[in-house]
Design an enzyme around this catalytic site. Structure first.
Site, PDB file in Angstrom:
ATOM      1  N   ARG A   1       0.836  -1.190   0.000  1.00  0.00           N
ATOM      2  CA  ARG A   1       0.000   0.000   0.000  1.00  0.00           C
ATOM      3  C   ARG A   1       0.878   1.250   0.000  1.00  0.00           C
ATOM      4  O   ARG A   1       1.782   1.370   0.815  1.00  0.00           O
ATOM      5  CB  ARG A   1      -0.933   0.025   1.206  1.00  0.00           C
ATOM      6  CG  ARG A   1      -2.121   0.950   1.032  1.00  0.00           C
ATOM      7  CD  ARG A   1      -3.144   0.755   2.136  1.00  0.00           C
ATOM      8  NE  ARG A   1      -3.661  -0.604   2.214  1.00  0.00           N
ATOM      9  CZ  ARG A   1      -4.672  -0.976   2.996  1.00  0.00           C
ATOM     10  NH1 ARG A   1      -5.267  -0.077   3.757  1.00  0.00           N
ATOM     11  NH2 ARG A   1      -5.081  -2.220   3.020  1.00  0.00           N
TER      12      ARG A   1
ATOM     13  N   ASP B   1     -14.719  -5.120   1.762  1.00  0.00           N
ATOM     14  CA  ASP B   1     -14.487  -6.347   2.530  1.00  0.00           C
ATOM     15  C   ASP B   1     -14.878  -6.179   3.991  1.00  0.00           C
ATOM     16  O   ASP B   1     -14.893  -7.137   4.751  1.00  0.00           O
ATOM     17  CB  ASP B   1     -13.040  -6.829   2.401  1.00  0.00           C
ATOM     18  CG  ASP B   1     -12.020  -5.846   2.962  1.00  0.00           C
ATOM     19  OD1 ASP B   1     -12.378  -4.682   3.223  1.00  0.00           O
ATOM     20  OD2 ASP B   1     -10.849  -6.244   3.113  1.00  0.00           O
ATOM     21  N   ARG B   2     -15.203  -4.940   4.402  1.00  0.00           N
ATOM     22  CA  ARG B   2     -15.686  -4.687   5.761  1.00  0.00           C
ATOM     23  C   ARG B   2     -17.081  -4.084   5.696  1.00  0.00           C
ATOM     24  O   ARG B   2     -17.393  -3.303   4.796  1.00  0.00           O
ATOM     25  CB  ARG B   2     -14.758  -3.724   6.503  1.00  0.00           C
ATOM     26  CG  ARG B   2     -13.413  -4.306   6.844  1.00  0.00           C
ATOM     27  CD  ARG B   2     -12.610  -3.347   7.705  1.00  0.00           C
ATOM     28  NE  ARG B   2     -12.292  -2.115   7.001  1.00  0.00           N
ATOM     29  CZ  ARG B   2     -12.026  -0.965   7.606  1.00  0.00           C
ATOM     30  NH1 ARG B   2     -12.109  -0.873   8.929  1.00  0.00           N
ATOM     31  NH2 ARG B   2     -11.710   0.107   6.902  1.00  0.00           N
TER      32      ARG B   2
ATOM     33  N   ASP C   1     -16.579  -0.301   3.406  1.00  0.00           N
ATOM     34  CA  ASP C   1     -15.371   0.467   3.132  1.00  0.00           C
ATOM     35  C   ASP C   1     -15.067   0.412   1.633  1.00  0.00           C
ATOM     36  O   ASP C   1     -15.845  -0.133   0.848  1.00  0.00           O
ATOM     37  CB  ASP C   1     -14.205  -0.030   3.987  1.00  0.00           C
ATOM     38  CG  ASP C   1     -13.756  -1.439   3.642  1.00  0.00           C
ATOM     39  OD1 ASP C   1     -14.502  -2.157   2.948  1.00  0.00           O
ATOM     40  OD2 ASP C   1     -12.645  -1.826   4.069  1.00  0.00           O
TER      41      ASP C   1
ATOM     42  N   LYS D   1      -3.527  -6.574  -2.348  1.00  0.00           N
ATOM     43  CA  LYS D   1      -3.722  -7.652  -1.386  1.00  0.00           C
ATOM     44  C   LYS D   1      -3.500  -8.960  -2.133  1.00  0.00           C
ATOM     45  O   LYS D   1      -4.141  -9.213  -3.162  1.00  0.00           O
ATOM     46  CB  LYS D   1      -5.126  -7.590  -0.783  1.00  0.00           C
ATOM     47  CG  LYS D   1      -5.363  -6.349   0.062  1.00  0.00           C
ATOM     48  CD  LYS D   1      -6.753  -6.324   0.683  1.00  0.00           C
ATOM     49  CE  LYS D   1      -6.949  -5.086   1.550  1.00  0.00           C
ATOM     50  NZ  LYS D   1      -8.299  -5.035   2.167  1.00  0.00           N
TER      51      LYS D   1
ATOM     52  N   ASP E   1     -13.073  -1.130  -0.495  1.00  0.00           N
ATOM     53  CA  ASP E   1     -13.028  -2.380  -1.267  1.00  0.00           C
ATOM     54  C   ASP E   1     -14.085  -3.375  -0.804  1.00  0.00           C
ATOM     55  O   ASP E   1     -14.098  -4.524  -1.244  1.00  0.00           O
ATOM     56  CB  ASP E   1     -11.638  -3.010  -1.208  1.00  0.00           C
ATOM     57  CG  ASP E   1     -11.165  -3.321   0.210  1.00  0.00           C
ATOM     58  OD1 ASP E   1     -11.677  -2.713   1.168  1.00  0.00           O
ATOM     59  OD2 ASP E   1     -10.276  -4.175   0.360  1.00  0.00           O
TER      60      ASP E   1
ATOM     61  N   SER F   1      -8.104  -0.033  -0.143  1.00  0.00           N
ATOM     62  CA  SER F   1      -9.176  -0.119   0.835  1.00  0.00           C
ATOM     63  C   SER F   1      -9.765   1.259   1.123  1.00  0.00           C
ATOM     64  O   SER F   1     -10.318   1.895   0.238  1.00  0.00           O
ATOM     65  CB  SER F   1      -8.662  -0.798   2.111  1.00  0.00           C
ATOM     66  OG  SER F   1      -9.699  -0.992   3.043  1.00  0.00           O
ATOM     67  N   HIS F   2      -9.611   1.736   2.365  1.00  0.00           N
ATOM     68  CA  HIS F   2     -10.222   2.989   2.781  1.00  0.00           C
ATOM     69  C   HIS F   2      -9.283   4.185   2.643  1.00  0.00           C
ATOM     70  O   HIS F   2      -9.677   5.301   2.975  1.00  0.00           O
ATOM     71  CB  HIS F   2     -10.661   2.887   4.243  1.00  0.00           C
ATOM     72  CG  HIS F   2      -9.507   2.630   5.178  1.00  0.00           C
ATOM     73  ND1 HIS F   2      -9.032   1.362   5.406  1.00  0.00           N
ATOM     74  CD2 HIS F   2      -8.724   3.466   5.903  1.00  0.00           C
ATOM     75  CE1 HIS F   2      -8.016   1.428   6.242  1.00  0.00           C
ATOM     76  NE2 HIS F   2      -7.801   2.692   6.558  1.00  0.00           N
TER      77      HIS F   2
ATOM     78  N   HIS G   1     -13.863  -6.828  10.200  1.00  0.00           N
ATOM     79  CA  HIS G   1     -13.507  -7.910   9.275  1.00  0.00           C
ATOM     80  C   HIS G   1     -14.138  -9.189   9.822  1.00  0.00           C
ATOM     81  O   HIS G   1     -13.944  -9.541  10.991  1.00  0.00           O
ATOM     82  CB  HIS G   1     -11.993  -8.089   9.185  1.00  0.00           C
ATOM     83  CG  HIS G   1     -11.311  -7.070   8.336  1.00  0.00           C
ATOM     84  ND1 HIS G   1     -11.344  -7.103   6.966  1.00  0.00           N
ATOM     85  CD2 HIS G   1     -10.571  -5.986   8.664  1.00  0.00           C
ATOM     86  CE1 HIS G   1     -10.653  -6.076   6.479  1.00  0.00           C
ATOM     87  NE2 HIS G   1     -10.181  -5.385   7.484  1.00  0.00           N
TER      88      HIS G   1
END
Length: 481
Positions: free
Chosen positions: A16, A261-262, A257, A114, A259, A104-105, A351
Site C-alpha cells: 500500500r 471487505d468490511r 469500506d 492484497k 473495497d 481499501s479505505h 472484518h
C-alpha cells in the site's frame, strides 16, 4: 547506486502506497514477477487471478502486474472490477493465487495490492510477502543482475466476469428469501459496495428478487471519494448513514469500506452497532448452523482477536463452542481458523471471516447474516442486539510515542499495583476480573505498538463507563507523559 527499498510500500499484510511515487507500473511489474516466482510457480499453480477496485490507477497497475506474471510463464485471468471479497471468491472458486489492486479505505492518491495463494490463503510478511518484496527490490535495481531470463513461453491472458457467480455463491450461504420485508439504507462511500450490493442484494446479477427495499447512498464508483472517505471505522464517515436511516424509516443501515471487505451496521435509530456485537451475533448463527448439520458444539470453534469485546468469548461459550483468541490481523485470524477448522472469525475492525468462504473475510456475507437475523423476527435491530452490548469500550486510541517499549514498560509497572492477569499474545493485555460488584468491576486493556508507525494503540473495556474512562485516562497519562 543506492539499493531500492520497498519497505515503505510493502507492509506486514499487504502492499500500500501513493501513486505514482511509491507504486507505479514499473514497481507493479516487478511485484508481478516476484509474485509469480515466490507464490504462483513455487506453489505449482498454472496462473493467477487479478482484480482491481474503482481507483483510476487500478487498471494500469493491474495490467503491469499481469505482464510481470505472464513473463515468468504463468497465465493470468483478469476479472476487472471487484470487491476484495470478490477477488477472494475468484481465488477460491478457480483455485488460483490472486492479486487485488486496492488501497481499501485510504485516500484517492493511494493504491495497493492484497495478495493470496490459491483458495484465498493469505500472503503476509511471514508467508511470502517479505520474499516478494526482496525479489522485487532486486529486479528494480539496475545493477543487481537479477533480471530473469525470459520464460520459454509467455503466459496467456484471459478476461472473465465473475460478479454473477460471486453473488449466487453468497446467496447460497444465507437464505434471505423468506425474511420479512426490510428497508435498508446502504452507504457504499463511492466504493465497491456500489458494484456488489445491487448484484447480491438486488437483481443486478439476474437473481430472484429479495424482500429488501435498498436505499442507496453514494453508489457511484469514484476513487476520489467525493462525499466522504470510505472508512466507516471513523465515526465522521457514518454521519450520513446515521441520518438517513431514521429519515427513511429504515430497519437498519449498512456501510462498506472502499473495497467492500468490511461492513458496519447502524440500527433503526441510527446508532452504530459495534463490530464485536456483530461478531457475537454471527458466531451464534454459525455455531447453531453447524450443530443443526450434526456437529457437536464442543467441537465447533470460533476465532476472535485480542481486542474484541469480552462478550465475544462469553457468547461463544454460551453456545457450547470453543473460543480461540489470536493476534490482530487477517493473516493470524485466517491461520487460526484453518488450524482449528473454525466456522467463523471476527475482528474489532469489522472484518468477518467464514469457513464456507475459504476462511476469508467478506463484508457482504456478514451483512447478509445481520439481515437474516433481523428479518427472521419482528423486533427492531436495537432489541435484537440488546444483549450483545454488555460492556463499555473506549475504542482504539492512538498515541504518538518516541519509545513504545519504554512506555509499555511503564504501563506494566502501573499494573503491578493492581490485581491483574497479564499476557503478551499481541502487545500487552491486562485483565482485572473484579468480583462482579459495582465496587470492584471488571476491566481489561490492550496496548499494542503499530507495525509501521511510531504509535501505541490502546483499547480499554469495562463493566461500566466510569471504570472504562478511569482506566483509559490513567494509562493515557502514562503513555503520553
Amino acid at each position: 547506486m543506492t539499493a531500492t527499498s520497498l519497505s515503505a510500500l510493502v507492509k506486514a499484510y499487504d502492499v500500500r502506497g501513493t501513486v505514482p511515487d511509491q507504486l507505479n507500473p514499473r514497481v507493479a511489474h516487478a511485484l508481478g514477477v516476484a509474485f509469480a516466482e515466490v507464490v504462483v510457480l513455487a506453489d505449482g499453480a498454472p496462473g493467477c487471478v487479478i482484480a482491481h477496485d474503482m481507483r483510476a490507477s487500478g487498471p494500469e497497475l493491474a495490467q503491469a502486474f499481469a505482464e510481470g506474471v505472464r513473463g515468468r510463464g504463468a497465465d493470468v485471468t483478469l476479472v476487472g472490477l471487484a470487491s476484495t471479497d470478490g477477488l477472494y471468491y475468484a481465488s477460491g472458486a478457480l483455485d488460483l493465487p490472486g492479486a487485488m489492486f486496492t488501497a481499501s479505505h485510504n485516500p484517492a492518491q493511494y493504491n495497493g495490492i492484497k495478495l493470496c495463494r490459491s483458495g484465498a490463503r493469505p500472503v503476509g510478511q511471514d508467508s511470502g510477502l517479505a520474499d516478494i518484496r526482496t525479489r522485487a527490490e532486486q529486479l528494480l535495481d539496475d545493477d543487481a543482475g537479477a533480471t530473469p531470463a525470459p520464460a520459454a513461453t509467455v503466459g496467456a491472458q484471459a478476461e472473465r466476469d465473475l460478479l454473477a457467480d460471486y453473488a449466487a455463491f453468497l446467496r447460497g450461504l444465507v437464505d434471505l428469501s423468506a425474511i420479512r420485508p426490510l428497508k435498508v439504507v446502504v452507504d457504499a462511500g463511492n466504493g465497491m459496495g456500489g458494484y456488489t450490493v445491487p448484484a447480491v442484494l438486488g437483481t443486478g446479477a439476474g437473481l430472484a428478487e429479495l424482500p429488501l427495499d435498498i436505499v442507496p447512498l453514494y453508489f457511484e464508483l469514484d476513487g476520489t471519494f467525493p462525499n466522504h472517505e470510505a472508512n466507516p471505522l471513523d465515526p465522521k464517515n457514518l454521519v450520513d448513514l446515521q441520518a438517513a436511516v431514521p429519515q427513511h424509516g429504515a430497519d437498519l443501515g449498512l456501510a462498506f469500506d472502499g473495497d467492500a471487505d468490511r461492513c458496519f451496521v447502524v440500527d433503526e435509530r441510527g446508532n452504530p452497532v459495534s463490530p464485536s456485537a456483530i461478531t457475537a451475533l454471527i458466531a451464534r448463527r454459525e455455531v447453531a448452523r453447524a450443530v443443526a448439520e450434526g456437529a457437536d458444539a464442543a467441537d465447533v470453534a470460533v476465532v476472535h482477536n485480542v481486542i474484541t469485546s469480552a462478550q465475544v468469548p462469553e457468547v461463544i461459550a454460551e453456545t457450547g463452542a470453543r473460543a480461540v483468541r489470536t493476534r490482530v490481523g487477517h493473516s493470524f485470524i485466517k491461520a487460526e481458523m484453518a488450524r482449528h477448522g473454525a466456522v467463523f472469525g471476527g475482528e474489532h475492525s469489522a472484518h468477518y471471516y467464514f469457513r464456507d468462504f475459504w476462511f476469508a473475510d467478506t463484508g457482504m456475507l456478514a451483512a447478509m447474516h445481520v439481515l437474516a437475523a433481523l428479518g427472521q423476527q419482528d423486533a427492531p435491530l436495537s432489541t435484537v442486539m440488546a444483549d450483545l452490548h454488555r460492556y463499555q469500550a473506549s475504542g482504539e486510541i492512538n498515541s504518538t510515542v518516541t519509545d513504545a517499549a519504554a512506555a509499555t514498560e511503564e504501563v506494566r509497572a502501573w499494573a503491578q499495583e493492581r490485581d491483574v492477569e497479564t499476557d503478551e499474545l499481541d502487545g500487552l493485555t491486562l485483565v482485572h476480573a473484579g468480583d462482579g460488584t459495582a465496587a470492584d468491576p471488571m476491566w481489561w486493556l490492550n496496548l499494542r505498538a503499530s507495525n509501521t508507525e511510531p504509535l501505541l494503540r490502546l483499547n480499554v473495556e469495562a463493566a461500566d463507563t466510569a471504570t472504562m474512562e478511569r482506566v483509559r485516562d490513567e494509562v493515557l497519562a502514562i503513555v503520553r507523559a
